[in-house]
Design a protein around this motif. Sequence first.
Motif, mmCIF file in Angstrom:
data_model
loop_
_atom_site.group_PDB
_atom_site.id
_atom_site.type_symbol
_atom_site.label_atom_id
_atom_site.label_comp_id
_atom_site.label_asym_id
_atom_site.label_seq_id
_atom_site.Cartn_x
_atom_site.Cartn_y
_atom_site.Cartn_z
ATOM 1 N N SER A 229 -10.277 0.834 5.812
ATOM 2 C CA SER A 229 -9.397 1.309 6.893
ATOM 3 C C SER A 229 -8.000 0.701 6.760
ATOM 4 O O SER A 229 -7.001 1.365 7.043
ATOM 5 C CB SER A 229 -9.999 0.984 8.259
ATOM 6 O OG SER A 229 -9.866 -0.390 8.587
ATOM 7 N N ILE A 230 -7.924 -0.560 6.322
ATOM 8 C CA ILE A 230 -6.619 -1.217 6.147
ATOM 9 C C ILE A 230 -5.849 -0.574 5.011
ATOM 10 O O ILE A 230 -4.663 -0.246 5.153
ATOM 11 C CB ILE A 230 -6.809 -2.723 5.886
ATOM 12 C CG1 ILE A 230 -7.381 -3.418 7.123
ATOM 13 C CG2 ILE A 230 -5.480 -3.370 5.480
ATOM 14 C CD1 ILE A 230 -7.829 -4.853 6.869
ATOM 15 N N LEU A 231 -6.520 -0.388 3.877
ATOM 16 C CA LEU A 231 -5.832 0.211 2.734
ATOM 17 C C LEU A 231 -5.397 1.635 3.053
ATOM 18 O O LEU A 231 -4.299 2.065 2.665
ATOM 19 C CB LEU A 231 -6.731 0.197 1.498
ATOM 20 C CG LEU A 231 -6.048 0.636 0.205
ATOM 21 C CD1 LEU A 231 -4.922 -0.313 -0.175
ATOM 22 C CD2 LEU A 231 -7.041 0.741 -0.945
ATOM 23 N N ALA A 232 -6.222 2.366 3.777
ATOM 24 C CA ALA A 232 -5.861 3.738 4.156
ATOM 25 C C ALA A 232 -4.613 3.736 5.038
ATOM 26 O O ALA A 232 -3.731 4.596 4.884
ATOM 27 C CB ALA A 232 -7.026 4.393 4.897
ATOM 28 N N GLU A 233 -4.517 2.773 5.951
ATOM 29 C CA GLU A 233 -3.336 2.696 6.816
ATOM 30 C C GLU A 233 -2.098 2.319 6.009
ATOM 31 O O GLU A 233 -1.004 2.845 6.242
ATOM 32 C CB GLU A 233 -3.565 1.692 7.935
ATOM 33 C CG GLU A 233 -2.444 1.687 8.964
ATOM 34 C CD GLU A 233 -2.777 0.839 10.173
ATOM 35 O OE1 GLU A 233 -2.736 1.370 11.302
ATOM 36 O OE2 GLU A 233 -3.093 -0.354 9.988
ATOM 37 N N ILE A 234 -2.247 1.410 5.051
ATOM 38 C CA ILE A 234 -1.125 1.037 4.183
ATOM 39 C C ILE A 234 -0.619 2.257 3.428
ATOM 40 O O ILE A 234 0.587 2.522 3.367
ATOM 41 C CB ILE A 234 -1.549 -0.079 3.199
ATOM 42 C CG1 ILE A 234 -1.764 -1.398 3.945
ATOM 43 C CG2 ILE A 234 -0.498 -0.256 2.108
ATOM 44 C CD1 ILE A 234 -2.364 -2.493 3.093
ATOM 45 N N ILE A 235 -1.535 3.022 2.847
ATOM 46 C CA ILE A 235 -1.144 4.216 2.085
ATOM 47 C C ILE A 235 -0.486 5.242 2.997
ATOM 48 O O ILE A 235 0.518 5.862 2.647
ATOM 49 C CB ILE A 235 -2.366 4.818 1.370
ATOM 50 C CG1 ILE A 235 -2.860 3.851 0.293
ATOM 51 C CG2 ILE A 235 -2.023 6.180 0.757
ATOM 52 C CD1 ILE A 235 -4.187 4.238 -0.335
ATOM 53 N N SER A 236 -1.052 5.431 4.196
ATOM 54 C CA SER A 236 -0.472 6.374 5.144
ATOM 55 C C SER A 236 0.955 5.999 5.497
ATOM 56 O O SER A 236 1.856 6.844 5.508
ATOM 57 C CB SER A 236 -1.342 6.425 6.409
ATOM 58 O OG SER A 236 -0.776 7.258 7.383
ATOM 59 N N LYS A 237 1.178 4.718 5.778
ATOM 60 C CA LYS A 237 2.521 4.255 6.117
ATOM 61 C C LYS A 237 3.462 4.418 4.923
ATOM 62 O O LYS A 237 4.620 4.848 5.082
ATOM 63 C CB LYS A 237 2.445 2.779 6.533
ATOM 64 C CG LYS A 237 3.797 2.127 6.844
ATOM 65 C CD LYS A 237 4.455 2.754 8.054
ATOM 66 C CE LYS A 237 5.720 1.980 8.430
ATOM 67 N NZ LYS A 237 6.486 2.666 9.490
ATOM 68 N N LEU A 238 2.991 4.107 3.746
ATOM 69 C CA LEU A 238 3.795 4.235 2.532
ATOM 70 C C LEU A 238 4.249 5.669 2.329
ATOM 71 O O LEU A 238 5.431 5.935 2.071
ATOM 72 C CB LEU A 238 2.966 3.768 1.328
ATOM 73 C CG LEU A 238 3.614 3.904 -0.050
ATOM 74 C CD1 LEU A 238 4.812 2.962 -0.194
ATOM 75 C CD2 LEU A 238 2.583 3.620 -1.149
ATOM 76 N N ARG A 239 3.334 6.604 2.453
ATOM 77 C CA ARG A 239 3.676 8.023 2.224
ATOM 78 C C ARG A 239 4.554 8.577 3.328
ATOM 79 O O ARG A 239 5.462 9.365 3.071
ATOM 80 C CB ARG A 239 2.397 8.860 2.096
ATOM 81 C CG ARG A 239 1.471 8.429 0.962
ATOM 82 C CD ARG A 239 2.148 8.520 -0.379
ATOM 83 N NE ARG A 239 1.280 8.025 -1.432
ATOM 84 C CZ ARG A 239 1.657 7.226 -2.416
ATOM 85 N NH1 ARG A 239 2.904 6.820 -2.485
ATOM 86 N NH2 ARG A 239 0.797 6.831 -3.329
ATOM 87 N N GLN A 240 4.312 8.195 4.570
ATOM 88 C CA GLN A 240 5.125 8.681 5.681
ATOM 89 C C GLN A 240 6.575 8.223 5.532
ATOM 90 O O GLN A 240 7.509 8.978 5.809
ATOM 91 C CB GLN A 240 4.563 8.177 7.009
ATOM 92 C CG GLN A 240 3.269 8.846 7.427
ATOM 93 C CD GLN A 240 2.638 8.167 8.628
ATOM 94 O OE1 GLN A 240 3.240 7.309 9.247
ATOM 95 N NE2 GLN A 240 1.418 8.565 8.944
ATOM 96 N N ASP A 241 6.765 6.993 5.085
ATOM 97 C CA ASP A 241 8.111 6.444 4.948
ATOM 98 C C ASP A 241 8.887 7.055 3.783
ATOM 99 O O ASP A 241 10.108 7.043 3.771
ATOM 100 C CB ASP A 241 8.055 4.925 4.740
ATOM 101 C CG ASP A 241 7.751 4.178 6.022
ATOM 102 O OD1 ASP A 241 7.690 4.837 7.078
ATOM 103 O OD2 ASP A 241 7.565 2.947 5.972
#
Length: 322
Positions: free
Chosen positions: A308-320
């Motif tokens: 769940s943490i890695l998924a959130e990191i990736i989500s934030k990375l792509r959104q930015d």
Amino acid sequence: MKSNYSADNIPEVALSWASEGEPVVLATVVETWGSAPRRVGAQMAIGLNGKMQGSVSGGCIESAVVSEAQEAIETKSIRLLEYGVSNKDAFSVGLACGGKIRVMLEPVGHTISLETLQKLVDFRKNKVPVACVVNIITGETKLQTEGYSERFSGFEEENKIFVTVHNSPIRVVIVGAVHIAQNLVKLSKIANFDPLVVDPRSGFANSERFKLETIIEEWPDTALSKISIDRNTAIVLLTHDPKLDDPALEIALNSDAFYIGALGSKKTHAARIDRMKGLGFAVDRTNRISGPIGLNIGASNPAEIAISILAEIISKLRQDRQ
């Protein structure tokens, strides 16, 4: 669509094969339209007899690209390929999901020299942002280390020049060498990120639990003050202990890290925010902290929480970085 995608370990694979005397072609995604499954800059290494590493699609055009690569080996020249629903053979080799993709083939040792490929690999090893600049008309390929660290892979100069930007891997700084961290380190490496674990407690941060190259056995504020924290850095706090988390959080909130997450319940997080406000951090700063950490997927064990943490990191990375 342009991208700041860094091409996994494909240059390293291509160099290894070519150094053994094997003909190799680098295949690079140079343009996409619609629902193409891989980003601009994604790469695949192709050897003789269909040997390949990496991908340029979700698996739907790889066999066709491999076939074309064998011809590129013979002609020793750049080739540009296009696949998609507009092709008459779209269903057999193309993107039946509705997208289009354009792929550039570069024979190693010809359009990109072995020396240039070695320099590229050296830059990547030393975490130096570098751009591989290809003139698709002449085939000339050169490397540039200035002016591209904040830019994207894509075409320039009226589609005559294609630039593949190789940025340093995303660094995931994990404060707290706990069980979740063990899983997060493994997952981060699978995602081609660069994990680093910080913890002064030798009982947690030791070679039996982590590989030595990923451990810094120091207090978080000391360790983070020595680390270059930039927009390619995610900071993850897992200790639950304000004595460890808060000093790291102060540094994180004053940094350019694109992601800051902290483990704990909503009550724990509210107390954390109050402490940060007491230290003078404004709301726009404290709002950067993701807490409770991770995407809400109902995670209930260390491995699931790490996912769940890695998924959130990736989500934030792509959104930015759309």
